[in-house]
Scaffold this motif. Structure first.
Motif, PDB file in Angstrom:
ATOM      1  N   CYS A 202       0.859  -1.180   0.000  1.00 36.29           N
ATOM      2  CA  CYS A 202       0.000   0.000   0.000  1.00 36.29           C
ATOM      3  C   CYS A 202       0.902   1.240   0.000  1.00 36.29           C
ATOM      4  O   CYS A 202       1.705   1.420   0.919  1.00 36.29           O
ATOM      5  N   PHE A 203       0.782   2.056  -1.036  1.00 33.17           N
ATOM      6  CA  PHE A 203       1.684   3.200  -1.186  1.00 33.17           C
ATOM      7  C   PHE A 203       0.965   4.302  -1.945  1.00 33.17           C
ATOM      8  O   PHE A 203       0.398   4.069  -3.015  1.00 33.17           O
ATOM      9  N   ASP A 204       0.979   5.519  -1.383  1.00 32.19           N
ATOM     10  CA  ASP A 204       0.309   6.656  -2.008  1.00 32.19           C
ATOM     11  C   ASP A 204       1.339   7.524  -2.723  1.00 32.19           C
ATOM     12  O   ASP A 204       2.101   8.253  -2.089  1.00 32.19           O
ATOM     13  N   MET A 205       1.368   7.451  -4.041  1.00 32.90           N
ATOM     14  CA  MET A 205       2.391   8.156  -4.810  1.00 32.90           C
ATOM     15  C   MET A 205       2.134   9.651  -4.929  1.00 32.90           C
ATOM     16  O   MET A 205       3.043  10.404  -5.259  1.00 32.90           O
ATOM     17  N   ILE A 206       0.925  10.085  -4.655  1.00 27.51           N
ATOM     18  CA  ILE A 206       0.604  11.494  -4.872  1.00 27.51           C
ATOM     19  C   ILE A 206       1.294  12.402  -3.857  1.00 27.51           C
ATOM     20  O   ILE A 206       1.525  13.584  -4.111  1.00 27.51           O
TER      21      ILE A 206
ATOM     22  N   ILE B  13       8.483  -3.466 -14.465  1.00 25.56           N
ATOM     23  CA  ILE B  13       7.473  -2.590 -13.857  1.00 25.56           C
ATOM     24  C   ILE B  13       6.431  -2.260 -14.917  1.00 25.56           C
ATOM     25  O   ILE B  13       6.772  -1.943 -16.067  1.00 25.56           O
ATOM     26  N   ILE B  14       5.171  -2.329 -14.521  1.00 23.69           N
ATOM     27  CA  ILE B  14       4.085  -1.826 -15.362  1.00 23.69           C
ATOM     28  C   ILE B  14       3.480  -0.630 -14.631  1.00 23.69           C
ATOM     29  O   ILE B  14       2.841  -0.786 -13.594  1.00 23.69           O
ATOM     30  N   HIS B  15       3.732   0.558 -15.165  1.00 19.81           N
ATOM     31  CA  HIS B  15       3.250   1.794 -14.540  1.00 19.81           C
ATOM     32  C   HIS B  15       1.806   2.037 -14.970  1.00 19.81           C
ATOM     33  O   HIS B  15       1.531   2.817 -15.890  1.00 19.81           O
ATOM     34  N   SER B  16       0.872   1.400 -14.278  1.00 18.75           N
ATOM     35  CA  SER B  16      -0.542   1.502 -14.646  1.00 18.75           C
ATOM     36  C   SER B  16      -1.283   2.580 -13.865  1.00 18.75           C
ATOM     37  O   SER B  16      -2.349   3.021 -14.282  1.00 18.75           O
ATOM     38  N   ALA B  17      -0.747   2.992 -12.725  1.00 19.13           N
ATOM     39  CA  ALA B  17      -1.408   4.028 -11.924  1.00 19.13           C
ATOM     40  C   ALA B  17      -1.534   5.305 -12.741  1.00 19.13           C
ATOM     41  O   ALA B  17      -0.608   5.716 -13.443  1.00 19.13           O
ATOM     42  N   SER B  18      -2.700   5.952 -12.655  1.00 17.71           N
ATOM     43  CA  SER B  18      -2.949   7.156 -13.438  1.00 17.71           C
ATOM     44  C   SER B  18      -3.898   8.072 -12.672  1.00 17.71           C
ATOM     45  O   SER B  18      -4.681   7.607 -11.838  1.00 17.71           O
ATOM     46  N   TYR B  19      -3.799   9.355 -12.963  1.00 18.35           N
ATOM     47  CA  TYR B  19      -4.628  10.326 -12.238  1.00 18.35           C
ATOM     48  C   TYR B  19      -5.289  11.271 -13.232  1.00 18.35           C
ATOM     49  O   TYR B  19      -4.616  11.885 -14.059  1.00 18.35           O
TER      50      TYR B  19
ATOM     51  N   VAL C 142       5.938  12.095 -12.712  1.00 17.00           N
ATOM     52  CA  VAL C 142       7.004  12.120 -11.703  1.00 17.00           C
ATOM     53  C   VAL C 142       7.120  10.787 -10.967  1.00 17.00           C
ATOM     54  O   VAL C 142       8.229  10.273 -10.776  1.00 17.00           O
ATOM     55  N   ALA C 143       5.994  10.204 -10.565  1.00 18.47           N
ATOM     56  CA  ALA C 143       6.045   8.936  -9.834  1.00 18.47           C
ATOM     57  C   ALA C 143       6.650   7.801 -10.656  1.00 18.47           C
ATOM     58  O   ALA C 143       7.491   7.046 -10.143  1.00 18.47           O
ATOM     59  N   PRO C 144       6.270   7.637 -11.937  1.00 20.97           N
ATOM     60  CA  PRO C 144       6.942   6.601 -12.733  1.00 20.97           C
ATOM     61  C   PRO C 144       8.447   6.808 -12.834  1.00 20.97           C
ATOM     62  O   PRO C 144       9.228   5.859 -12.794  1.00 20.97           O
ATOM     63  N   MET C 145       8.871   8.090 -12.969  1.00 21.81           N
ATOM     64  CA  MET C 145      10.308   8.373 -13.019  1.00 21.81           C
ATOM     65  C   MET C 145      10.962   8.009 -11.698  1.00 21.81           C
ATOM     66  O   MET C 145      12.000   7.335 -11.653  1.00 21.81           O
ATOM     67  N   ALA C 146      10.359   8.442 -10.581  1.00 22.31           N
ATOM     68  CA  ALA C 146      10.956   8.213  -9.268  1.00 22.31           C
ATOM     69  C   ALA C 146      11.025   6.730  -8.923  1.00 22.31           C
ATOM     70  O   ALA C 146      12.026   6.249  -8.380  1.00 22.31           O
ATOM     71  N   LEU C 147       9.971   5.999  -9.250  1.00 20.97           N
ATOM     72  CA  LEU C 147       9.928   4.570  -8.944  1.00 20.97           C
ATOM     73  C   LEU C 147      10.918   3.791  -9.815  1.00 20.97           C
ATOM     74  O   LEU C 147      11.620   2.895  -9.334  1.00 20.97           O
ATOM     75  N   THR C 148      10.974   4.141 -11.096  1.00 22.30           N
ATOM     76  CA  THR C 148      11.927   3.477 -11.993  1.00 22.30           C
ATOM     77  C   THR C 148      13.355   3.763 -11.552  1.00 22.30           C
ATOM     78  O   THR C 148      14.204   2.860 -11.497  1.00 22.30           O
TER      79      THR C 148
END
Length: 241
Positions: free
Chosen positions: A64-68, A93-99, A123-129
């Motif tokens: 459980c992680f809140d990227m926002i 990684i599959i960056h499926s989270a979207s806002y 930003v979150a996909p960059m930071a996580l990758t």
């Protein structure tokens, strides 16, 4: 395509609690992967986790992680958590989270809306990758998929921060693919699912009839293919499904 093309792989799927992320996570698990489910809703994550376990697939992990609201150090801590849970193994990684907020004229949109959409969509996909890159580089075959949107390539009125953040995501993919060109085993691509029956699509296209959309399950196998070794050598592409 073999049913176990992702056997012995560990795949992280963001936004895995519903919609495209949920369906893709289940498809990866059925293909033999150990899936790391990530989203901000613990209850929804538990539901997906239980369904994967009941299906007889490899037992997943759920985070459980809140990227926002996450800062750089929290992404680093997340990467450490993943490394400890998997023994340092991560193959994709599959960056499926979207806002997405809502369609509106530019003068109705707020700075806060743009910031939040950029935080989740770019930003979150960059930071996580970036945080997990040492594990991806250590994998014998690693794939990173960014989920794109048609308005990221073809700007239109009212799409504002969402379209702009998805366009930046395409740029991020190209940058990553160019930087990783010397790594034969590491690739990055954008997959654009198009019109699918997902919560976001229903919100962004309220006038679209359900029968006009593809079922999410129809596009999930293509994500599995792009995560598998069969896509090795393909990088920096924007693929419409």
């Amino acid at each position: 395509m073999s049913q176990q093309v992702l056997e012995n792989k560990t795949i992280l799927v963001t936004g895995a609690s519903q919609g495209l992320g949920e369906e893709v996570a289940k498809a990866c698990a059925k293909a033999g992967a150990t899936v790391i489910l990530m989203a901000r809703s613990q209850k929804k994550l538990e539901k997906v986790y239980d369904e994967i376990v009941r299906s007889g697939c490899p037992e997943p992990f759920a985070i459980c992680f809140d990227m926002i609201s996450a800062e750089e150090k929290e992404f680093e801590q997340l990467a450490q958590t993943i490394a400890e849970a998997t023994g340092g193994k991560l193959d994709g990684i599959i960056h499926s989270a979207s806002y997405f907020y809502a369609l509106s004229p530019l003068d109705f949109q707020t700075v806060g809306e743009w910031v939040n959409q950029y935080r989740i969509n770019t930003v979150a996909p960059m930071a996580l990758t970036r945080a997990t890159l040492p594990m991806l580089k250590a994998s014998p075959d690693a794939s990173v998929i960014f989920v794109g949107e048609t308005h990221g390539e073809k700007p239109q009125a009212y799409w504002g921060g969402f379209g702009a953040s998805k366009a930046a995501l395409n740029y991020l993919c190209k940058v990553a693919a160019d930087e990783w060109e010397r790594f034969e085993h590491l690739r990055a691509n954008v997959l654009v699912p198009g019109s699918i029956n997902s919560p976001q699509r229903i919100k962004s296209h309220p006038g679209e009839a359900a029968e006009e959309r593809k079922d999410v399950a129809e596009v999930a196998p293509q994500f599995v293919w792009w995560m598998s070794e069969q896509s090795r050598g393909r990088s920096g592409e924007i693929v419409y499904l």
